[in-house]
Design a protein around this motif. Structure first.
Motif, mmCIF file in Angstrom:
data_model
loop_
_atom_site.group_PDB
_atom_site.id
_atom_site.type_symbol
_atom_site.label_atom_id
_atom_site.label_comp_id
_atom_site.label_asym_id
_atom_site.label_seq_id
_atom_site.Cartn_x
_atom_site.Cartn_y
_atom_site.Cartn_z
ATOM 1 N N VAL A 213 0.840 -1.192 0.000
ATOM 2 C CA VAL A 213 0.000 0.000 0.000
ATOM 3 C C VAL A 213 0.879 1.248 0.000
ATOM 4 C CG1 VAL A 213 -1.916 -1.132 1.203
ATOM 5 C CG2 VAL A 213 -0.194 0.122 2.528
ATOM 6 N N ALA A 214 0.300 2.339 -0.511
ATOM 7 C CA ALA A 214 0.991 3.633 -0.517
ATOM 8 C C ALA A 214 0.043 4.688 0.005
ATOM 9 C CB ALA A 214 1.464 3.981 -1.921
ATOM 10 N N LEU A 215 0.485 5.415 0.997
ATOM 11 C CA LEU A 215 -0.330 6.452 1.630
ATOM 12 C C LEU A 215 0.311 7.807 1.340
ATOM 13 C CD1 LEU A 215 -0.766 4.690 5.120
ATOM 14 C CD2 LEU A 215 -2.022 4.289 3.001
ATOM 15 N N ARG A 216 -0.522 8.755 0.972
ATOM 16 C CA ARG A 216 -0.007 10.049 0.525
ATOM 17 C C ARG A 216 -0.299 11.142 1.532
ATOM 18 N NH1 ARG A 216 0.484 13.007 -4.777
ATOM 19 N NH2 ARG A 216 -0.038 15.182 -4.319
ATOM 20 N N CYS A 217 0.640 12.086 1.629
ATOM 21 C CA CYS A 217 0.471 13.238 2.508
ATOM 22 C C CYS A 217 0.868 14.511 1.769
ATOM 23 C CB CYS A 217 1.325 13.093 3.762
ATOM 24 S SG CYS A 217 1.332 14.584 4.825
ATOM 25 N N ASP A 218 -0.042 15.485 1.746
ATOM 26 C CA ASP A 218 0.255 16.818 1.231
ATOM 27 C C ASP A 218 0.353 17.762 2.423
ATOM 28 O OD1 ASP A 218 -1.387 15.791 -1.410
ATOM 29 O OD2 ASP A 218 0.039 17.399 -1.839
ATOM 30 N N PRO A 219 1.548 18.217 2.773
ATOM 31 C CA PRO A 219 1.669 19.077 3.965
ATOM 32 C C PRO A 219 1.200 20.498 3.677
ATOM 33 C CG PRO A 219 3.781 18.904 2.861
ATOM 34 C CD PRO A 219 2.819 17.995 2.111
ATOM 35 N N GLY B 13 4.860 25.301 2.340
ATOM 36 C CA GLY B 13 5.947 26.023 2.996
ATOM 37 C C GLY B 13 6.473 25.372 4.251
ATOM 38 N N HIS B 14 5.798 24.358 4.738
ATOM 39 C CA HIS B 14 6.278 23.674 5.940
ATOM 40 C C HIS B 14 7.450 22.771 5.579
ATOM 41 C CE1 HIS B 14 2.708 24.063 8.959
ATOM 42 N NE2 HIS B 14 3.216 25.237 8.579
ATOM 43 N N VAL B 15 8.566 22.982 6.255
ATOM 44 C CA VAL B 15 9.756 22.221 5.911
ATOM 45 C C VAL B 15 9.778 20.858 6.604
ATOM 46 C CG1 VAL B 15 11.109 24.298 5.472
ATOM 47 C CG2 VAL B 15 11.154 23.259 7.728
ATOM 48 N N SER B 16 9.097 20.768 7.736
ATOM 49 C CA SER B 16 9.144 19.525 8.505
ATOM 50 C C SER B 16 7.891 18.698 8.270
ATOM 51 C CB SER B 16 9.269 19.835 9.998
ATOM 52 O OG SER B 16 10.467 20.541 10.243
ATOM 53 N N LEU B 17 8.078 17.406 8.120
ATOM 54 C CA LEU B 17 6.965 16.483 7.891
ATOM 55 C C LEU B 17 7.196 15.233 8.714
ATOM 56 C CD1 LEU B 17 5.131 15.720 4.616
ATOM 57 C CD2 LEU B 17 5.941 13.830 6.032
ATOM 58 N N VAL C 61 5.265 16.843 -1.023
ATOM 59 C CA VAL C 61 4.435 15.656 -0.841
ATOM 60 C C VAL C 61 5.287 14.480 -0.343
ATOM 61 C CG1 VAL C 61 3.057 13.944 -2.077
ATOM 62 C CG2 VAL C 61 2.751 16.376 -2.556
ATOM 63 N N SER C 62 4.675 13.701 0.555
ATOM 64 C CA SER C 62 5.370 12.520 1.065
ATOM 65 C C SER C 62 4.488 11.290 0.863
ATOM 66 C CB SER C 62 5.676 12.692 2.545
ATOM 67 O OG SER C 62 6.285 11.523 3.089
ATOM 68 N N THR C 63 5.146 10.161 0.696
ATOM 69 C CA THR C 63 4.447 8.884 0.568
ATOM 70 C C THR C 63 5.011 7.907 1.585
ATOM 71 O OG1 THR C 63 4.148 9.254 -1.804
ATOM 72 C CG2 THR C 63 3.800 7.027 -0.988
ATOM 73 N N LEU C 64 4.117 7.253 2.306
ATOM 74 C CA LEU C 64 4.492 6.162 3.204
ATOM 75 C C LEU C 64 4.068 4.866 2.522
ATOM 76 C CD1 LEU C 64 5.476 5.145 6.028
ATOM 77 C CD2 LEU C 64 3.094 5.330 6.775
ATOM 78 N N LYS C 65 5.018 3.988 2.311
ATOM 79 C CA LYS C 65 4.739 2.733 1.633
ATOM 80 C C LYS C 65 4.914 1.583 2.617
ATOM 81 C CE LYS C 65 6.189 4.501 -2.864
ATOM 82 N NZ LYS C 65 7.148 4.395 -3.992
ATOM 83 N N ILE C 66 3.981 0.685 2.590
ATOM 84 C CA ILE C 66 4.071 -0.516 3.421
ATOM 85 C C ILE C 66 4.011 -1.707 2.480
ATOM 86 C CG2 ILE C 66 3.174 -1.780 5.400
ATOM 87 C CD1 ILE C 66 1.633 0.768 6.189
ATOM 88 N N GLN C 67 5.037 -2.518 2.539
ATOM 89 C CA GLN C 67 5.105 -3.693 1.666
ATOM 90 C C GLN C 67 4.612 -4.927 2.422
ATOM 91 O OE1 GLN C 67 9.345 -3.482 0.745
ATOM 92 N NE2 GLN C 67 8.900 -2.626 -1.264
ATOM 93 N N ARG C 68 4.007 -5.821 1.675
ATOM 94 C CA ARG C 68 3.578 -7.122 2.234
ATOM 95 C C ARG C 68 2.844 -6.893 3.565
ATOM 96 N NH1 ARG C 68 8.732 -7.169 1.153
ATOM 97 N NH2 ARG C 68 9.382 -7.498 3.336
ATOM 98 N N THR C 69 1.761 -6.148 3.494
ATOM 99 C CA THR C 69 1.041 -5.766 4.705
ATOM 100 C C THR C 69 0.641 -6.977 5.542
ATOM 101 O OG1 THR C 69 -1.005 -5.671 3.410
ATOM 102 C CG2 THR C 69 0.133 -3.587 3.840
ATOM 103 N N GLN C 70 0.632 -6.756 6.855
ATOM 104 C CA GLN C 70 0.219 -7.774 7.814
ATOM 105 C C GLN C 70 -0.887 -7.194 8.685
ATOM 106 O OE1 GLN C 70 3.789 -9.052 9.846
ATOM 107 N NE2 GLN C 70 4.819 -9.584 7.934
ATOM 108 N N GLN C 71 -1.596 -8.061 9.365
ATOM 109 C CA GLN C 71 -2.742 -7.605 10.151
ATOM 110 C C GLN C 71 -2.338 -6.593 11.214
ATOM 111 O OE1 GLN C 71 -4.864 -11.266 11.327
ATOM 112 N NE2 GLN C 71 -6.523 -10.542 10.018
ATOM 113 N N GLU C 72 -1.153 -6.755 11.781
ATOM 114 C CA GLU C 72 -0.734 -5.818 12.826
ATOM 115 C C GLU C 72 -0.425 -4.420 12.290
ATOM 116 O OE1 GLU C 72 0.873 -8.716 12.171
ATOM 117 O OE2 GLU C 72 3.045 -8.439 12.172
#
Lengths: 112, 114
Positions: free
Chosen positions: B19-25, B28-32, B74-85
């Motif tokens: 899965v890939a989750l997207r974030c648009d901060p 101008g915010h430098v920290s994410l 923009v940042s993307t958090l990717k989770i490979q081979r997802t598990q129930q936890e």
């Protein structure tokens, strides 16, 4: 090992009365403290903060107190309003670290 | 935009799916920051970017988790081979600086792994 503890999972207060939410922390190096409020299906919203050089910060109905010797933080809401019903998280940040460490939250319900 | 925007709001993934989750901060915010919030718990730190540089990834629970912010926005958090936890709400936050300032959170992505 929980570095930030909110020992009361829930609190019920009558409208117009004072709500007091408590938070304890273990690390004396923490120097910046924040409270966030969270409604269901929304992200946490910043409420108020305090630096370790102060012992009190006030913003309208919200006041945060810091007792460094006891490593204790509290949030006072007065007067409480029904719209204040939410989950409240305390969070801490060190001066050199970027991340926030959150407590487990206290669910506040303000009743009519 | 006016606030931090995350997409999708809800994601159901079959175990083993990526899965890939997207974030648009906030502009101008430098920290994410990325946080993971399990049911009944407070948010837990995953990783932090200052512009495009990932300065802290100490909270990522395993090497199945990967985050990027290639152009410092923009940042993307990717989770490979997802598990129930991995089922949790994933929160993104941004701030104008990383130290001693409040971070502004998005609404989160609720991931359910079945």
């Amino acid at each position: 090992d929980q570095q930030v503890k909110q020992n009361s999972p829930s609190l019920s207060v009558q409208e117009g009365r004072i709500s007091i939410l408590n938070c304890d922390y273990t690390n004396s190096m923490f120097d910046y403290f924040l409270w966030y409020k969270k409604y269901p299906a929304e992200g946490p919203t910043f409420l108020i903060s305090i630096s370790s050089i102060k012992d009190k910060n006030e913003d309208g109905r919200f006041t945060v107190f810091l007792n460094k010797s006891a490593k204790h933080l509290s949030l006072h809401i007065v007067p409480s309003q029904p719209g204040d019903s939410a989950v409240y998280f305390c969070a801490v940040n060190t001066g050199t670290a970027s991340k926030l460490t959150f407590g487990t939250g206290t669910r506040l319900q303000v009743t009519l | 935009g006016a606030g931090v925007s995350q997409s999708p709001r809800y994601k159901v993934a079959k175990r083993g799916q990526d899965v890939a989750l997207r974030c648009d901060p906030i502009s101008g915010h430098v920290s994410l920051f990325w946080y993971q919030q399990a049911l009944g718990q407070g948010p837990e730190f995953l990783t932090y970017f200052q512009n495009e540089a990932q300065l802290d990834k100490s909270g990522l629970p395993s090497d199945r988790f990967f985050a990027e912010r290639p152009e410092g926005s923009v940042s993307t958090l990717k989770i490979q081979r997802t598990q129930q936890e991995d089922s949790a709400v994933y929160l993104c936050a941004s701030s104008s600086t990383g130290v001693n300032t409040e971070a502004f959170f998005g609404q989160g992505t609720r991931l359910t792994v079945v």
